[in-house]
Design an enzyme around this catalytic site. Structure first.
Site, short mmCIF file in Angstrom:
data_model
loop_
_atom_site.label_atom_id
_atom_site.label_comp_id
_atom_site.label_asym_id
_atom_site.label_seq_id
_atom_site.Cartn_x
_atom_site.Cartn_y
_atom_site.Cartn_z
CD GLU A 227 -3.05 -1.05 2.16
OE1 GLU A 227 -3.12 -0.06 2.89
OE2 GLU A 227 -3.87 -1.97 2.19
CE LYS A 359 -10.83 -3.26 4.16
NZ LYS A 359 -10.16 -4.47 4.73
C1 2PG Z 1 -7.25 -3.90 5.72
C2 2PG Z 1 -7.02 -3.74 4.23
C3 2PG Z 1 -6.50 -2.38 3.86
P1 2PG Z 1 -6.75 -5.80 2.70
O1 2PG Z 1 -6.97 -4.94 6.30
O2 2PG Z 1 -7.81 -2.99 6.34
O3 2PG Z 1 -5.33 -2.05 4.56
O4 2PG Z 1 -6.17 -4.75 3.74
O5 2PG Z 1 -7.34 -5.04 1.57
O6 2PG Z 1 -5.58 -6.66 2.30
O7 2PG Z 1 -7.79 -6.59 3.45
MG MG Z 2 -7.97 -4.23 8.20
#
Ligand code: 2PG
Ligand code: MG
Length: 452
Positions: A227, A359
Site C-alpha cells: 500500500e 469496504k
Molecule cells: C485492511 C485492508 C487495507 P486488505 O486490512 O484494512 O489495509 O487490507 O485489503 O488486504 O484486506
Molecule cells: Mg484491516
C-alpha cells in the site's frame, strides 16, 4: 420531488459492459461501464468503476469470483466479467438509473446467494458502482453530491452535508502486505490537530518523508510495501512504533496532539482459536496476552485507533479489549464486521468495537454498504471508509466517504498513484466546496460509550 420522479428523471440504463483490467498488484480485476440514455442532451452518459481486491480478507466477506486454473495464478476474472456482460446487463437494462436501491436489489436477487457466491461480488460491485457513477453523470452532479441522500432518496434520508474525512495514512506496511516481515499490518498516522483535509495531507507528507530518511539511516532499503508504506525493516513489532514516533517528532509535530498513531493489527492473519503467533517477536500469546501487549502499547505510544486487535473468531476478547480502552481509543472492526449490518448489530450487542470499517467489496453492492453504515450509526459506532490492498485509479470510495459524511478515510500510504488518486480526489472536492467545506477532525473518532 418524489423518489420515483427523481429516479426516472435521470434516464434509463441502456447498456452495461465489463472488461478485465489490472490492479496495483498486476492482478486481473473487473471494470464495468454503465451507459444511461438520459432522454435529453447530450443523450447518453457513461459511468465507470473498477473493483479492488484485499489480501488480508475476513472469512465472512462476500465472494470475489476468480477463475482458478493456470493463467495469472488462477486469479483471472473472465467468469465475473462474463456475468456482468450477460445476466447482469440483461437484468439492469431499462432500469431507472437514479434508483440505486432498486438496481442493487436486482443484483442481490439475481445472484440469489447470501454472499454473492454465484455471480461474484466483484461482478455485482462493479455494476453497482458504475451505475452510481452513471446516475451522477446523468444528474450533472459530482458523485458525493448525488449520494448526499445516502441510498433511498429524498424523503427517506435527510440531505447530508458533505464532510471531508480525517484520513488514516500508512507510514510502514506490514503483515500480509509486506511478506510478513513484521506481524502488524498497518502502522498509520492520523492528524487530529489538523484544521483541514489539505493540512492533514501536508503534515502526513512530512512524517512520511522523515520516516523514509530514518529507514535509510538505519541501513534499510527504501522500498515500499503493497500500500506504499515503507518496507518494515525492524527487529521487533514495537520497534516500528518507536520509529513512527521518531518520524512524527522529526517532522516537527507533537505526537498524540497534532499527529497520532493508528494501527491495523489484522490479528486474524496471525491468530485463531485464541492463540496468536507473533513471528517476528518469537512469541505465542493467548487472547489475554495479546490484549495486555496492546494495552501496554496504548500506554506507551500516542495511539488513537486500533483495528482488528483480535481475530475475527475472538468476539469475547474483542469485547474485553473494547471495554478496557474504548473510552479513549477507537477500536475498529474490519475482518470482524466485514461491512455487514447484521454483524455490526451483533458486535454492538456484545460491546465489541466502536467503529466499523466500510469496504464496499466486502458486500458487493453500495446499498448493503450503506445499510451497514446506517446500522453502525444506530449502534453509536463511528465509521471509516476503506480501500483494499489491491487497488486501482478508481476513486468512488472517496465520494462515499464525503457524500455519506462517514468522517474517516483509509486508502493506504502517501505514495503510489492508486493511493494518491484518492487523496487527490478528496483534495479537489475540499477545494471545490471552498467555504462550505467541513473537515471532520478528531470529533469523529469512535468512542465507547459514544460521545454525546
Ligand atoms: C485492511 C485492508 C487495507 P486488505 O486490512 O484494512 O489495509 O487490507 O485489503 O488486504 O484486506
Ligand atoms: Mg484491516
Amino acid at each position: 420531488m418524489s423518489d420515483s420522479r427523481q429516479a426516472g428523471d435521470l434516464g434509463r440504463i441502456e447498456q452495461v459492459h465489463a472488461r478485465r483490467v489490472w490492479d496495483s498488484r498486476g492482478r486481473p480485476t473487473v471494470e464495468a461501464e454503465v451507459t444511461v440514455a438520459t432522454g435529453r442532451a447530450p443523450g447518453r452518459v457513461v459511468g465507470r468503476a473498477i473493483v479492488p481486491a484485499g489480501a488480508s480478507k475476513g472469512r465472512r466477506e462476500a465472494l470475489e469470483l476468480r477463475d482458478g486454473g493456470g493463467p495469472f495464478g488462477g486469479l483471472d476474472v473472465q467468469r465475473a466479467v462474463g456475468h456482468v456482460n450477460g445476466e447482469i446487463a440483461r437484468a439492469l437494462a431499462g432500469m431507472p438509473a437514479g434508483d440505486q436501491a432498486a438496481i442493487d436489489a436486482r443484483l442481490i436477487e439475481l445472484d440469489g446467494t447470501p454472499n454473492k457466491q454465484r455471480l461474484g461480488a466483484n461482478a455485482t460491485l462493479a455494476a453497482s458502482m458504475a451505475a452510481a457513477q452513471a446516475a451522477a453523470a446523468a444528474a450533472g452532479r459530482p458523485l458525493y453530491e448525488h449520494l448526499a441522500h445516502g441510498i433511498g432518496g429524498p424523503g427517506e434520508v435527510p440531505r447530508l452535508p458533505p464532510l471531508l474525512p480525517l484520513p488514516q495514512i500508512q507510514i510502514f506496511g506490514g503483515g500480509a502486505h509486506a511478506g510478513r516481515r513484521v506481524d502488524i499490518q498497518d502502522f498509520m498516522v492520523m492528524c487530529p490537530g489538523a484544521a483541514s483535509f489539505a493540512q492533514a495531507l501536508e503534515w502526513t507528507a512530512e512524517v512520511y518523508r522523515h520516516a523514509g530518511v530514518l529507514m535509510r539511516e538505519r541501513g534499510a532499503a527504501a522500498g515500499v510495501a503493497d500500500e506504499g508504506g515503507w518496507w518494515p525493516a525492524f527487529d521487533s513489532n514495537e520497534q516500528a512504533l518507536t520509529a513512527l514516533v521518531q518520524a512524527i517528532e522529526r517532522a516537527g509535530f507533537t505526537p498524540g496532539e497534532q499527529v497520532a498513531i493508528a494501527l491495523d493489527i489484522a490479528a486474524s492473519d496471525f491468530g485463531e482459536h485464541g492463540r496468536y503467533r507473533l513471528g517476528l517477536d518469537g512469541r505465542e500469546l493467548t487472547s489475554d496476552g495479546l490484549i495486555e501487549l496492546l494495552l501496554r502499547w496504548c500506554e506507551r505510544y500516542p495511539i488513537a485507533s486500533i483495528e482488528d486487535p483480535l481475530a475475527e473468531d475472538d468476539l469475547e476478547a474483542f469485547a474485553r479489549f473494547t471495554q478496557a480502552v474504548g473510552a479513549r481509543v477507537q477500536v475498529v472492526g474490519d475482518d470482524l464486521l466485514v461491512s455487514d449490518a447484521a454483524l455490526v448489530r451483533a458486535a454492538a450487542g456484545r460491546g465489541a468495537a466502536n467503529t466499523v470499517l466500510l469496504k464496499p467489496n466486502q458486500r458487493g453492492t453500495l446499498t448493503e454498504t450503506w445499510q451497514c453504515w446506517q446500522a453502525a450509526r444506530a449502534a453509536g459506532y463511528a465509521g471509516i471508509v476503506s480501500a483494499r490492498s489491491g487497488e486501482t485509479e478508481d476513486t468512488t470510495i472517496v465520494d462515499l466517504a464525503i457524500g455519506w459524511g462517514v468522517g474517516q478515510l483509509k486508502v493506504g500510504s502517501f505514495a503510489r498513484s492508486e493511493r494518491m488518486a484518492k487523496w487527490n480526489a478528496a483534495l479537489r472536492i475540499e477545494q471545490r466546496l471552498g467555504a462550505a467545506s467541513r473537515f471532520a477532525g478528531a470529533s469523529v473518532l469512535g468512542r465507547n460509550p459514544p460521545a454525546q
